[in-house]
Design a protein around this motif. Structure first.
Motif, PDB file in Angstrom:
ATOM      1  N   LEU A  81       0.821  -1.205   0.000  1.00  0.00           N
ATOM      2  CA  LEU A  81       0.000   0.000   0.000  1.00  0.00           C
ATOM      3  C   LEU A  81       0.861   1.264   0.000  1.00  0.00           C
ATOM      4  O   LEU A  81       0.741   2.121  -0.876  1.00  0.00           O
ATOM      5  CB  LEU A  81      -0.935   0.008   1.213  1.00  0.00           C
ATOM      6  N   ALA A  82       1.766   1.371   0.980  1.00  0.00           N
ATOM      7  CA  ALA A  82       2.546   2.605   1.123  1.00  0.00           C
ATOM      8  C   ALA A  82       3.668   2.707   0.091  1.00  0.00           C
ATOM      9  O   ALA A  82       3.971   3.805  -0.389  1.00  0.00           O
ATOM     10  CB  ALA A  82       3.135   2.689   2.534  1.00  0.00           C
ATOM     11  N   PHE A  83       4.267   1.569  -0.269  1.00  0.00           N
ATOM     12  CA  PHE A  83       5.426   1.610  -1.163  1.00  0.00           C
ATOM     13  C   PHE A  83       5.131   2.278  -2.505  1.00  0.00           C
ATOM     14  O   PHE A  83       5.878   3.171  -2.925  1.00  0.00           O
ATOM     15  CB  PHE A  83       5.970   0.194  -1.377  1.00  0.00           C
ATOM     16  N   PRO A  84       4.056   1.890  -3.231  1.00  0.00           N
ATOM     17  CA  PRO A  84       3.790   2.584  -4.506  1.00  0.00           C
ATOM     18  C   PRO A  84       3.562   4.081  -4.334  1.00  0.00           C
ATOM     19  O   PRO A  84       3.966   4.878  -5.184  1.00  0.00           O
ATOM     20  CB  PRO A  84       2.516   1.886  -5.022  1.00  0.00           C
ATOM     21  N   VAL A  85       2.919   4.469  -3.218  1.00  0.00           N
ATOM     22  CA  VAL A  85       2.681   5.888  -2.967  1.00  0.00           C
ATOM     23  C   VAL A  85       3.995   6.622  -2.704  1.00  0.00           C
ATOM     24  O   VAL A  85       4.223   7.729  -3.197  1.00  0.00           O
ATOM     25  CB  VAL A  85       1.714   6.065  -1.776  1.00  0.00           C
ATOM     26  N   VAL A  86       4.878   5.993  -1.922  1.00  0.00           N
ATOM     27  CA  VAL A  86       6.184   6.598  -1.619  1.00  0.00           C
ATOM     28  C   VAL A  86       7.003   6.767  -2.891  1.00  0.00           C
ATOM     29  O   VAL A  86       7.660   7.795  -3.098  1.00  0.00           O
ATOM     30  CB  VAL A  86       6.939   5.743  -0.582  1.00  0.00           C
ATOM     31  N   ILE A  87       6.966   5.741  -3.745  1.00  0.00           N
ATOM     32  CA  ILE A  87       7.703   5.811  -5.005  1.00  0.00           C
ATOM     33  C   ILE A  87       7.222   6.999  -5.848  1.00  0.00           C
ATOM     34  O   ILE A  87       8.018   7.760  -6.411  1.00  0.00           O
ATOM     35  CB  ILE A  87       7.555   4.497  -5.797  1.00  0.00           C
ATOM     36  N   VAL A  88       5.900   7.162  -5.924  1.00  0.00           N
ATOM     37  CA  VAL A  88       5.351   8.287  -6.686  1.00  0.00           C
ATOM     38  C   VAL A  88       5.751   9.612  -6.051  1.00  0.00           C
ATOM     39  O   VAL A  88       6.116  10.574  -6.743  1.00  0.00           O
ATOM     40  CB  VAL A  88       3.815   8.161  -6.778  1.00  0.00           C
ATOM     41  N   ALA A  89       5.691   9.675  -4.728  1.00  0.00           N
ATOM     42  CA  ALA A  89       6.046  10.910  -4.029  1.00  0.00           C
ATOM     43  C   ALA A  89       7.499  11.304  -4.293  1.00  0.00           C
ATOM     44  O   ALA A  89       7.808  12.487  -4.504  1.00  0.00           O
ATOM     45  CB  ALA A  89       5.807  10.748  -2.525  1.00  0.00           C
ATOM     46  N   ILE A  90       8.392  10.317  -4.314  1.00  0.00           N
ATOM     47  CA  ILE A  90       9.810  10.611  -4.518  1.00  0.00           C
ATOM     48  C   ILE A  90      10.088  10.991  -5.965  1.00  0.00           C
ATOM     49  O   ILE A  90      10.727  12.007  -6.256  1.00  0.00           O
ATOM     50  CB  ILE A  90      10.670   9.400  -4.099  1.00  0.00           C
ATOM     51  N   THR A  91       9.593  10.165  -6.900  1.00  0.00           N
ATOM     52  CA  THR A  91       9.912  10.390  -8.314  1.00  0.00           C
ATOM     53  C   THR A  91       9.213  11.622  -8.880  1.00  0.00           C
ATOM     54  O   THR A  91       9.765  12.305  -9.744  1.00  0.00           O
ATOM     55  CB  THR A  91       9.530   9.159  -9.150  1.00  0.00           C
ATOM     56  N   ALA A  92       7.991  11.896  -8.406  1.00  0.00           N
ATOM     57  CA  ALA A  92       7.256  13.055  -8.911  1.00  0.00           C
ATOM     58  C   ALA A  92       7.469  14.299  -8.053  1.00  0.00           C
ATOM     59  O   ALA A  92       6.867  15.344  -8.320  1.00  0.00           O
ATOM     60  CB  ALA A  92       5.762  12.729  -8.986  1.00  0.00           C
ATOM     61  N   ARG A  93       8.289  14.152  -6.998  1.00  0.00           N
ATOM     62  CA  ARG A  93       8.581  15.262  -6.076  1.00  0.00           C
ATOM     63  C   ARG A  93       7.290  15.852  -5.487  1.00  0.00           C
ATOM     64  O   ARG A  93       7.072  17.068  -5.479  1.00  0.00           O
ATOM     65  CB  ARG A  93       9.397  16.343  -6.789  1.00  0.00           C
ATOM     66  N   LEU A  94       6.449  14.934  -4.980  1.00  0.00           N
ATOM     67  CA  LEU A  94       5.206  15.330  -4.326  1.00  0.00           C
ATOM     68  C   LEU A  94       5.299  15.051  -2.833  1.00  0.00           C
ATOM     69  O   LEU A  94       6.062  14.180  -2.399  1.00  0.00           O
ATOM     70  CB  LEU A  94       4.021  14.550  -4.905  1.00  0.00           C
ATOM     71  N   ASN A  95       4.523  15.775  -2.037  1.00  0.00           N
ATOM     72  CA  ASN A  95       4.458  15.420  -0.622  1.00  0.00           C
ATOM     73  C   ASN A  95       3.530  14.212  -0.469  1.00  0.00           C
ATOM     74  O   ASN A  95       2.724  13.925  -1.365  1.00  0.00           O
ATOM     75  CB  ASN A  95       3.977  16.607   0.226  1.00  0.00           C
ATOM     76  N   PRO A  96       3.630  13.465   0.628  1.00  0.00           N
ATOM     77  CA  PRO A  96       2.834  12.242   0.780  1.00  0.00           C
ATOM     78  C   PRO A  96       1.331  12.453   0.605  1.00  0.00           C
ATOM     79  O   PRO A  96       0.650  11.616   0.008  1.00  0.00           O
ATOM     80  CB  PRO A  96       3.178  11.790   2.208  1.00  0.00           C
ATOM     81  N   TYR A  97       0.811  13.575   1.103  1.00  0.00           N
ATOM     82  CA  TYR A  97      -0.630  13.826   0.992  1.00  0.00           C
ATOM     83  C   TYR A  97      -1.040  13.938  -0.477  1.00  0.00           C
ATOM     84  O   TYR A  97      -2.036  13.345  -0.909  1.00  0.00           O
ATOM     85  CB  TYR A  97      -1.006  15.103   1.740  1.00  0.00           C
ATOM     86  N   ASP A  98      -0.267  14.706  -1.250  1.00  0.00           N
ATOM     87  CA  ASP A  98      -0.587  14.874  -2.669  1.00  0.00           C
ATOM     88  C   ASP A  98      -0.465  13.551  -3.423  1.00  0.00           C
ATOM     89  O   ASP A  98      -1.228  13.289  -4.361  1.00  0.00           O
ATOM     90  CB  ASP A  98       0.327  15.921  -3.294  1.00  0.00           C
ATOM     91  N   ALA A  99       0.513  12.730  -3.016  1.00  0.00           N
ATOM     92  CA  ALA A  99       0.688  11.437  -3.679  1.00  0.00           C
ATOM     93  C   ALA A  99      -0.515  10.533  -3.421  1.00  0.00           C
ATOM     94  O   ALA A  99      -1.006   9.853  -4.335  1.00  0.00           O
ATOM     95  CB  ALA A  99       1.969  10.766  -3.182  1.00  0.00           C
ATOM     96  N   VAL A 100      -0.993  10.517  -2.180  1.00  0.00           N
ATOM     97  CA  VAL A 100      -2.179   9.712  -1.853  1.00  0.00           C
ATOM     98  C   VAL A 100      -3.406  10.260  -2.587  1.00  0.00           C
ATOM     99  O   VAL A 100      -4.214   9.497  -3.137  1.00  0.00           O
ATOM    100  CB  VAL A 100      -2.425   9.714  -0.333  1.00  0.00           C
TER     101      VAL A 100
END
Length: 376
Positions: A81-100
């Protein structure tokens, strides 16, 4: 049957809850998606269970329970659950809330970002798994499955740091071949090669650090136990107990990183079925629960001791998965192929173990008869 039900009871309960949650979340169609994802995870991770069992059998009942409870929480909510969101947050330079928020509202964009991050994920996981395979194949073992291959490789394994050198060579070749020609959305080919190179080195470093610490504390524990056998003193006993805790902790940490590396292909492959992170977490989580229950079952039944080539087959499957992950940096490989490679290798090793056991059983009466004849 009682042992089977007791070991898998949490997996059965999680299945019922997961399928029920899927129906409540997305109706009966969602139930089918969750079930398919669960089957996908189990088929891709059976070799994971065999390898985990080889490590878990060194741990006591307490840490086996931790593996099935805390470890499952990490596997389900962390990796699925968290891993795909974290990957998006890092690669897209988003904060966790925006990634979710992106994962829940713009699923197509979210899937594209995860796909773009695949080369880095594949390089990290591929290098970690490749090191596991190389360290296994270069070790001199009393029991060998494919002797024509394992004997010469065991002799080569006496060369210091050979596994790390081979892994780095594979990474360099991959980063300037597959990565340099990989399809991408933004960025240059040089950026892609650099990303793969850095991620692969991170995977290699993670293996060396976690595996090294686990091995260090296991060796220290063995030394302490030998000393305790000679002179059991209260202070030394407390020291050995603390050391056992540290050794078990780092072994547990190693298992979690190992599970994470195995889960990469399942998480990426799940996007071929759905890009809904809730359904993905439910389906892959159910599969992860069965894989972990199967790991404990193999340990408690002594399956690896009875079928001695199973561990070999699982490590060959790991090597194949590592290669597949590196190849998928440029080329798409169907998950059915990935799953079948593991199933075939483990099935082959199981059948070889059965034949070995039959041959040993057939030889025992002859040996006993010969010894009886020699008795004066």
């Amino acid at each position: 049957m009682a042992v089977l039900l007791r070991t898998f009871r949490w997996a059965f309960l999680f299945t019922a809850l997961g399928l029920g949650a899927g129906v409540l979340y997305g109706g009966w169609a969602a139930l089918g998606i969750v079930a398919i994802l669960a089957v996908l995870e189990v088929s891709l991770s059976f070799d994971n269970a065999v390898v985990n069992a080889g490590v878990l059998k060194k741990m006591n009942a307490f840490w086996q329970k931790i593996f099935l409870t805390v470890g499952v929480l990490i596997a389900v909510f962390g990796m699925r659950l968290a891993f795909p969101v974290v990957i998006v947050a890092i690669t897209a330079r988003l904060n966790p809330y925006d990634a979710v928020h992106l994962a829940l509202t713009d699923k197509d964009r979210y899937q594209q970002l995860v796909t773009d991050a695949h080369p880095a994920i594949a390089a990290f996981g591929g290098m970690f798994l490749l090191m596991i395979f190389l360290d296994f194949i270069f070790e001199d073992r009393d029991i060998q499955w494919l002797q024509w291959l394992e004997r010469p490789l065991a002799r080569l394994g006496k060369v210091d740091m050979l596994a790390a050198c081979i892994a780095l060579t594979v990474l360099l070749i991959t980063s300037y071949t597959f990565a340099a020609h990989a399809h991408q959305h933004g960025g240059t080919h040089a950026d892609k090669a650099q990303t793969v190179l850095v991620s692969g080195i991170a995977g290699l470093a993670t293996y060396l650090v976690v595996g090294g610490l686990s091995g260090f504390f296991e060796n220290r524990l063995e030394e302490e136990e030998e000393q305790e056998a000679e002179a059991a003193r209260t202070g030394r006993q407390r020291s050995a107990t603390a050391l056992a805790g540290r050794a078990a902790f780092f072994t547990f940490l190693y298992l979690e990183v190992l599970d994470a590396s195995f889960s990469f292909d399942g998480v990426i492959g799940a996007f071929a079925i759905t890009n809904d992170i809730v359904l993905m977490a439910l389906g892959l989580g159910i599969g992860a629960m069965y894989v972990r229950s199967l790991t404990v079952y193999l340990v408690r039944q002594g399956t690896l001791d009875d079928y001695v080539y199973l561990e070999h087959g699982a490590h060959y499957a790991i090597g194949a998965l590592a290669v597949i992950l590196m190849v998928t940096i440029q080329y798409q490989i169907n998950d059915v192929v990935t799953g079948l490679v593991g199933v075939v290798l483990i099935g082959w090793s199981f059948w070889s173990s059965v034949r070995r056991n039959r041959a040993l059983a057939a030889a025992e009466p002859e040996t006993a008869t010969a010894e009886t004849v020699r008795i004066p």
